[in-house]
Design a protein around this motif. Structure first.
Motif, PDB file in Angstrom:
ATOM      1  N   TRP A   1      -2.226   3.951  -4.286  1.00 53.18           N
ATOM      2  CA  TRP A   1      -2.338   2.756  -5.123  1.00 53.18           C
ATOM      3  C   TRP A   1      -1.939   1.537  -4.294  1.00 53.18           C
ATOM      4  O   TRP A   1      -1.381   1.666  -3.202  1.00 53.18           O
ATOM      5  CB  TRP A   1      -1.479   2.850  -6.385  1.00 53.18           C
ATOM      6  N   ARG A   2      -2.244   0.362  -4.841  1.00 53.46           N
ATOM      7  CA  ARG A   2      -1.853  -0.866  -4.172  1.00 53.46           C
ATOM      8  C   ARG A   2      -1.318  -1.851  -5.207  1.00 53.46           C
ATOM      9  O   ARG A   2      -1.657  -1.786  -6.390  1.00 53.46           O
ATOM     10  CB  ARG A   2      -3.024  -1.489  -3.411  1.00 53.46           C
ATOM     11  N   HIS A   3      -0.493  -2.757  -4.728  1.00 56.31           N
ATOM     12  CA  HIS A   3       0.052  -3.824  -5.568  1.00 56.31           C
ATOM     13  C   HIS A   3      -0.196  -5.134  -4.839  1.00 56.31           C
ATOM     14  O   HIS A   3       0.188  -5.287  -3.665  1.00 56.31           O
ATOM     15  CB  HIS A   3       1.542  -3.627  -5.802  1.00 56.31           C
ATOM     16  N   VAL A   4      -0.846  -6.094  -5.490  1.00 57.41           N
ATOM     17  CA  VAL A   4      -1.203  -7.372  -4.870  1.00 57.41           C
ATOM     18  C   VAL A   4      -0.257  -8.455  -5.370  1.00 57.41           C
ATOM     19  O   VAL A   4      -0.083  -8.642  -6.588  1.00 57.41           O
ATOM     20  CB  VAL A   4      -2.664  -7.755  -5.196  1.00 57.41           C
TER      21      VAL A   4
ATOM     22  N   LEU B   1       0.832  -1.199   0.000  1.00 58.43           N
ATOM     23  CA  LEU B   1       0.000   0.000   0.000  1.00 58.43           C
ATOM     24  C   LEU B   1       0.870   1.254   0.000  1.00 58.43           C
ATOM     25  O   LEU B   1       1.686   1.441   0.910  1.00 58.43           O
ATOM     26  CB  LEU B   1      -0.914   0.018   1.234  1.00 58.43           C
ATOM     27  N   ALA B   2       0.687   2.084  -1.017  1.00 58.27           N
ATOM     28  CA  ALA B   2       1.351   3.381  -1.071  1.00 58.27           C
ATOM     29  C   ALA B   2       0.377   4.429  -0.545  1.00 58.27           C
ATOM     30  O   ALA B   2      -0.710   4.607  -1.108  1.00 58.27           O
ATOM     31  CB  ALA B   2       1.768   3.705  -2.503  1.00 58.27           C
ATOM     32  N   LEU B   3       0.751   5.104   0.545  1.00 57.86           N
ATOM     33  CA  LEU B   3      -0.160   6.032   1.211  1.00 57.86           C
ATOM     34  C   LEU B   3       0.380   7.455   1.174  1.00 57.86           C
ATOM     35  O   LEU B   3       1.594   7.680   1.322  1.00 57.86           O
ATOM     36  CB  LEU B   3      -0.369   5.626   2.672  1.00 57.86           C
ATOM     37  N   ARG B   4      -0.517   8.397   1.003  1.00 51.96           N
ATOM     38  CA  ARG B   4      -0.162   9.807   1.181  1.00 51.96           C
ATOM     39  C   ARG B   4      -0.318  10.146   2.660  1.00 51.96           C
ATOM     40  O   ARG B   4      -1.107   9.537   3.383  1.00 51.96           O
ATOM     41  CB  ARG B   4      -1.080  10.695   0.331  1.00 51.96           C
ATOM     42  N   GLY B   5       0.441  11.110   3.114  1.00 44.01           N
ATOM     43  CA  GLY B   5       0.361  11.498   4.523  1.00 44.01           C
ATOM     44  C   GLY B   5       1.417  10.798   5.347  1.00 44.01           C
ATOM     45  O   GLY B   5       1.802   9.651   5.084  1.00 44.01           O
ATOM     46  N   ALA B   6       1.874  11.482   6.376  1.00 47.76           N
ATOM     47  CA  ALA B   6       2.942  10.951   7.224  1.00 47.76           C
ATOM     48  C   ALA B   6       2.403   9.901   8.197  1.00 47.76           C
ATOM     49  O   ALA B   6       1.232   9.912   8.575  1.00 47.76           O
ATOM     50  CB  ALA B   6       3.596  12.089   8.000  1.00 47.76           C
TER      51      ALA B   6
END
Length: 478
Positions: A399-402, A317-322
């Motif tokens: 975005w996510r990568h499975v 999981l690629a997340l925005r925010g710290a």
């Protein structure tokens, strides 16, 4: 100086290669993919990086020993090791939460009492005392010595189960320990999660699987700076410094035999490579299916190998925010009903994110294999569960990568993730011995004794190197 061919560049195979090179042998590793590390992989995209295999290291002493025995630079000069504390936050199906400290029996007992009620910690502590008995009975034959020619003693259950009632039989499975001895569904779920994390179904795993939580809670959990892939890089570089030769993108098609012993390998290109010894780090089922089919016969000469029937799904999981300051490194969100428990890893590591305004999170779950699955739907459920560990996850997701068991099969040769060797279960959870039926062919890595997991793979490399250097009389570390 012997010529040694190693099949595969997984951690166990490389651990054997480095030790054999230091002993003065000429070692060449043939790896069918374009990189090293085996199951210890990495996925990178847009400045984010994720471990696609193990996320934490247990028993780091195994790799400390490898680096001491193969060079001047100790492990801590090659990678950064940090104890993870708390070891894990557990979120149970009823909403109860508890943070368990790293390698502190008293702290764990106190935390469980505070979160689950007085007496819960004491029951867990008493269970760990019995688990230690199983550990003490099996540690040396399962971890420090080559598998004995007669493994029958290891087929017996070593866990001294607490008998409940005059005529009742002791618990024979890990799930039985949870219901009979822990007597709290949350404690049972805690125990079950350790089994699942190693690929075992607690309903069928023997009581001896109690050594898994004992091992982690006694020796602790460690994070490698830059992710566990950094450990694979360090082992690879140690091999290179010891002049181990690597040939990537080159599959081994067969093991050559001459005069009743291994004499080299035949590459997929058709080229024959002679060797005095062959070390295989390939999955044992694939080895017997693809390389040595002449051995497949219905008798005891074909060595055993674990078939757990479980694999792993990993969602990056690629997340925005710290990452919030109070976040913990590892959270286990326990399942309810048919939903599996998921493990959420949130390392506070700048090497894994594009900047401090983003976060890389890895979510994993153990799943049963053998039937078609909608992996995207499985991933959906895992991400929903991970929302209990990551505040505002849905709104932060870029975005996510499975990564599915099919991806694991493509990269490692098996969709299954092998578990560590366990005593009991009539010997059914003992991996293949390091000595194969063919003299001169040795088995290293997670599919061979003492089984799967980073530490266990490293131990297998040490055992194989000992067997090659000292011969079949080698009895392990002293």
């Amino acid at each position: 100086m012997a010529r040694i061919v190693v099949i595969g560049a997984g951690l166990g195979a490389m651990a054997a290669a480095a030790r054999l090179a230091v002993a003065g042998h000429r070692v060449t590793v043939y790896e069918r993919t374009d990189t090293y590390g085996g199951a210890v992989g990495r996925f990178e995209r847009e400045g984010f990086a994720f471990d696609t295999g193990p996320g934490l290291l247990h028993l780091p002493a195994v790799y400390r020993d490898l680096f001491v025995k193969t060079g001047k630079e100790p492990l801590e000069e090659c990678v950064t090791l940090t104890q993870v504390d708390p070891a894990a936050r557990h979120v149970f199906a009823d909403g109860t939460r508890v943070d368990l400290p790293n390698a502190s029996r008293a702290g764990t007992v106190a935390a469980l009492d505070a979160a689950l009620g007085t007496g819960a910690g004491e029951r867990w502590g008493d269970f760990l005392v019995r688990a230690r008995e199983a550990w003490d009975r099996t540690r040396r034959p399962l971890l420090e010595e080559p598998q004995p020619a007669d493994p029958a003693p290891l087929a017996r259950e070593p866990y001294p189960a607490l008998r409940t009632g005059l005529l009742r039989r002791p618990a024979t499975t890990l799930a039985g320990i949870g219901s009979r001895e822990l007597r709290d569904p949350r404690l049972a779920a805690l125990l079950d999660a350790y089994a699942w994390s190693y690929g075992f179904d607690p309903a069928t795993a023997p009581a001896s699987a109690a050594v898994l939580p004992y091992m982690e809670q006694t020796f602790g959990s460690w994070y490698v700076g830059g992710g566990l892939r950094a450990l694979a890089e360090a082992v690879y570089e140690r091999c290179r410094k010891r002049r181990v030769e690597f040939v990537f993108g080159t599959a081994v098609a067969d093991v050559l035999e001459k005069d009743g012993r291994a004499a080299g390998v035949r590459l997929a290109t058709g080229e024959a490579v002679e060797a005095d010894h062959v070390v295989s780090g390939a999955p044992v089922p694939a080895l017997y299916r693809d390389h040595v089919v002449a051995w497949e016969r219905e008798d005891d000469d074909v060595p055993r190998h674990q078939r757990l029937g479980t694999g792993r799904v990993t969602v990056c999981l690629a997340l925005r925010g710290a990452r919030e300051p109070e976040a913990v490194h590892r959270t286990v969100v326990h399942g309810g009903g048919e939903r599996p428990a998921v493990t959420v890893l949130r390392p506070d590591d700048p090497a894994l994110r594009p900047d401090d305004g983003h976060e890389a999170v890895t979510v994993t779950a153990t799943v049963r294999l053998g039937r078609e699955r909608d992996w995207e739907a499985v991933a959906d459920g895992m991400v929903v569960a991970a929302g209990q560990a990551v505040p505002g996850l849905a709104g932060r997701l870029l975005w996510r990568h499975v990564r599915t068991p099919e991806d694991v099969l493509r990269d490692t040769g098996s969709a299954e993730v092998p578990g560590p060797a366990l005593a009991g279960a009539r010997g059914g959870l003992l991996p293949a011995a390091n000595l194969s039926p063919l003299p001169g062919l040795y088995l290293a890595g997670g599919w061979s004794h003492p089984g799967g997991g980073l530490a266990h793979a490293g131990m297998s490399g040490a055992l194989v190197a000992g067997l090659v250097v000292e011969g079949e009389d080698f009895r392990g570390s002293r």
